[in-house]
Design a protein around this motif. Structure first.
Motif, PDB file in Angstrom:
ATOM      1  N   LEU A  68      -8.617   3.524  -0.960  1.00 42.69           N
ATOM      2  CA  LEU A  68      -8.686   2.842   0.371  1.00 42.69           C
ATOM      3  C   LEU A  68      -8.611   4.161   1.273  1.00 42.69           C
ATOM      4  N   ILE A  69      -9.070   3.739   2.435  1.00 46.13           N
ATOM      5  CA  ILE A  69      -9.115   4.718   3.610  1.00 46.13           C
ATOM      6  C   ILE A  69      -7.836   4.312   4.494  1.00 46.13           C
ATOM      7  N   LYS A  70      -7.735   5.204   5.533  1.00 48.38           N
ATOM      8  CA  LYS A  70      -6.431   5.391   6.339  1.00 48.38           C
ATOM      9  C   LYS A  70      -6.022   4.006   6.864  1.00 48.38           C
ATOM     10  N   ALA A  71      -7.260   3.282   7.559  1.00 53.32           N
ATOM     11  CA  ALA A  71      -6.975   2.029   8.256  1.00 53.32           C
ATOM     12  C   ALA A  71      -6.317   0.826   7.256  1.00 53.32           C
ATOM     13  N   GLN A  72      -7.116   0.916   5.936  1.00 55.85           N
ATOM     14  CA  GLN A  72      -6.609   0.081   4.952  1.00 55.85           C
ATOM     15  C   GLN A  72      -4.981   0.272   4.553  1.00 55.85           C
ATOM     16  N   LEU A  73      -4.898   1.571   4.603  1.00 54.21           N
ATOM     17  CA  LEU A  73      -3.400   1.704   4.159  1.00 54.21           C
ATOM     18  C   LEU A  73      -2.479   1.322   5.255  1.00 54.21           C
ATOM     19  N   LEU A  74      -2.810   1.457   6.390  1.00 53.65           N
ATOM     20  CA  LEU A  74      -2.176   0.951   7.441  1.00 53.65           C
ATOM     21  C   LEU A  74      -1.946  -0.657   7.491  1.00 53.65           C
ATOM     22  N   GLY A  75      -3.095  -1.237   7.172  1.00 54.60           N
ATOM     23  CA  GLY A  75      -3.228  -2.666   7.016  1.00 54.60           C
ATOM     24  C   GLY A  75      -2.232  -3.389   6.193  1.00 54.60           C
ATOM     25  N   LEU A  76      -2.257  -2.609   4.928  1.00 56.12           N
ATOM     26  CA  LEU A  76      -1.381  -2.846   3.622  1.00 56.12           C
ATOM     27  C   LEU A  76       0.042  -2.857   4.183  1.00 56.12           C
ATOM     28  N   LEU A  77       0.428  -1.805   5.152  1.00 53.04           N
ATOM     29  CA  LEU A  77       1.817  -1.602   5.329  1.00 53.04           C
ATOM     30  C   LEU A  77       2.195  -2.728   6.433  1.00 53.04           C
ATOM     31  N   ALA A  78       1.233  -3.201   6.992  1.00 54.88           N
ATOM     32  CA  ALA A  78       1.414  -4.278   8.061  1.00 54.88           C
ATOM     33  C   ALA A  78       1.232  -5.716   7.516  1.00 54.88           C
ATOM     34  N   ASP A  79       1.241  -5.719   6.315  1.00 56.64           N
ATOM     35  CA  ASP A  79       1.184  -6.868   5.422  1.00 56.64           C
ATOM     36  C   ASP A  79      -0.017  -7.691   5.435  1.00 56.64           C
ATOM     37  N   LYS A  80      -1.036  -7.091   5.577  1.00 58.28           N
ATOM     38  CA  LYS A  80      -2.463  -7.678   5.445  1.00 58.28           C
ATOM     39  C   LYS A  80      -2.678  -7.620   3.915  1.00 58.28           C
ATOM     40  N   GLY A  81      -3.186  -8.502   3.429  1.00 55.21           N
ATOM     41  CA  GLY A  81      -3.789  -8.651   1.892  1.00 55.21           C
ATOM     42  C   GLY A  81      -4.615  -7.532   1.323  1.00 55.21           C
ATOM     43  N   ILE A  82      -4.530  -7.233  -0.016  1.00 55.42           N
ATOM     44  CA  ILE A  82      -5.650  -6.355  -0.434  1.00 55.42           C
ATOM     45  C   ILE A  82      -7.153  -6.908  -0.292  1.00 55.42           C
ATOM     46  N   ASP A  83      -7.241  -8.199  -0.776  1.00 52.63           N
ATOM     47  CA  ASP A  83      -8.448  -8.690  -0.740  1.00 52.63           C
ATOM     48  C   ASP A  83      -8.987  -8.589   0.902  1.00 52.63           C
ATOM     49  N   ALA A  84      -8.179  -9.033   1.747  1.00 55.09           N
ATOM     50  CA  ALA A  84      -8.549  -9.165   3.225  1.00 55.09           C
ATOM     51  C   ALA A  84      -9.032  -7.868   3.632  1.00 55.09           C
ATOM     52  N   LEU A  85      -8.558  -6.638   3.108  1.00 54.45           N
ATOM     53  CA  LEU A  85      -8.793  -5.481   3.680  1.00 54.45           C
ATOM     54  C   LEU A  85      -9.762  -4.853   3.007  1.00 54.45           C
ATOM     55  N   GLY A  86     -10.358  -5.526   1.787  1.00 54.78           N
ATOM     56  CA  GLY A  86     -11.354  -4.684   0.948  1.00 54.78           C
ATOM     57  C   GLY A  86     -11.052  -3.494   0.247  1.00 54.78           C
ATOM     58  N   VAL A  87      -9.794  -3.490  -0.230  1.00 54.89           N
ATOM     59  CA  VAL A  87      -9.160  -2.287  -0.977  1.00 54.89           C
ATOM     60  C   VAL A  87      -9.490  -2.357  -2.478  1.00 54.89           C
ATOM     61  N   GLY A  88     -10.061  -1.246  -2.991  1.00 52.64           N
ATOM     62  CA  GLY A  88     -10.212  -1.265  -4.343  1.00 52.64           C
ATOM     63  C   GLY A  88      -9.132  -1.129  -5.210  1.00 52.64           C
ATOM     64  N   THR A  89      -9.030  -2.014  -6.376  1.00 52.81           N
ATOM     65  CA  THR A  89      -7.876  -1.770  -7.210  1.00 52.81           C
ATOM     66  C   THR A  89      -8.417  -1.769  -8.456  1.00 52.81           C
ATOM     67  N   GLU A  90      -7.393  -1.130  -9.153  1.00 53.44           N
ATOM     68  CA  GLU A  90      -7.707  -0.803 -10.706  1.00 53.44           C
ATOM     69  C   GLU A  90      -6.157  -1.147 -11.288  1.00 53.44           C
ATOM     70  N   GLY A  91      -5.913  -2.040 -11.864  1.00 48.91           N
ATOM     71  CA  GLY A  91      -4.768  -2.305 -12.698  1.00 48.91           C
ATOM     72  C   GLY A  91      -3.957  -3.448 -12.049  1.00 48.91           C
ATOM     73  N   ASP A  92      -2.576  -3.908 -12.128  1.00 47.88           N
ATOM     74  CA  ASP A  92      -2.002  -4.880 -11.880  1.00 47.88           C
ATOM     75  C   ASP A  92      -1.456  -4.793 -10.217  1.00 47.88           C
ATOM     76  N   PRO A  93      -2.313  -5.639  -9.339  1.00 51.55           N
ATOM     77  CA  PRO A  93      -1.974  -5.809  -8.075  1.00 51.55           C
ATOM     78  C   PRO A  93      -0.500  -6.261  -7.473  1.00 51.55           C
ATOM     79  N   ALA A  94       0.054  -6.846  -8.777  1.00 53.56           N
ATOM     80  CA  ALA A  94       1.725  -7.407  -8.453  1.00 53.56           C
ATOM     81  C   ALA A  94       2.473  -6.083  -8.183  1.00 53.56           C
ATOM     82  N   LEU A  95       2.282  -4.970  -8.815  1.00 55.34           N
ATOM     83  CA  LEU A  95       2.859  -3.658  -8.611  1.00 55.34           C
ATOM     84  C   LEU A  95       2.914  -3.300  -7.000  1.00 55.34           C
ATOM     85  N   LEU A  96       1.762  -3.458  -6.348  1.00 60.95           N
ATOM     86  CA  LEU A  96       2.037  -3.137  -4.860  1.00 60.95           C
ATOM     87  C   LEU A  96       2.844  -4.197  -4.159  1.00 60.95           C
ATOM     88  N   ALA A  97       2.959  -5.326  -4.660  1.00 62.60           N
ATOM     89  CA  ALA A  97       3.914  -6.220  -3.957  1.00 62.60           C
ATOM     90  C   ALA A  97       4.999  -5.957  -4.124  1.00 62.60           C
TER      91      ALA A  97
END
Length: 82
Positions: free
Chosen positions: A35-64
């Protein structure tokens, strides 16, 4: 019980946040985010991984689970006191 939720950040335009320790050949991480900084800030503001277009590898439940440790800030907290 203590949970091992490690993290790592890579400098530059793209950062990685990982749950567990994959850096240096240690145990594999459960989640890697690209992710880029804007996506990180979006995650911290409770926007979803999919909505932000964050690349994931592994279990997204760990972020929650990691984000569940946050608490609401106290607006009356005296950041600067005279």
């Amino acid at each position: 019980m203590t949970e091992d939720l490690g993290h790592g950040l890579v400098e530059g335009g793209v950062g990685r946040a990982v749950g567990g320790r994959a850096e240096g050949g240690a145990a594999p991480s459960g989640l890697t985010l690209t992710l880029i900084k804007a996506q990180l800030l979006g995650l911290l503001a409770d926007k979803g991984i999919d909505a932000l277009g964050v690349g994931t590898e592994g279990d997204p439940a760990l972020l929650a689970r990691l984000l569940s440790y946050r608490t609401k800030p106290d607006p009356g907290f005296p950041v600067v006191t005279p």
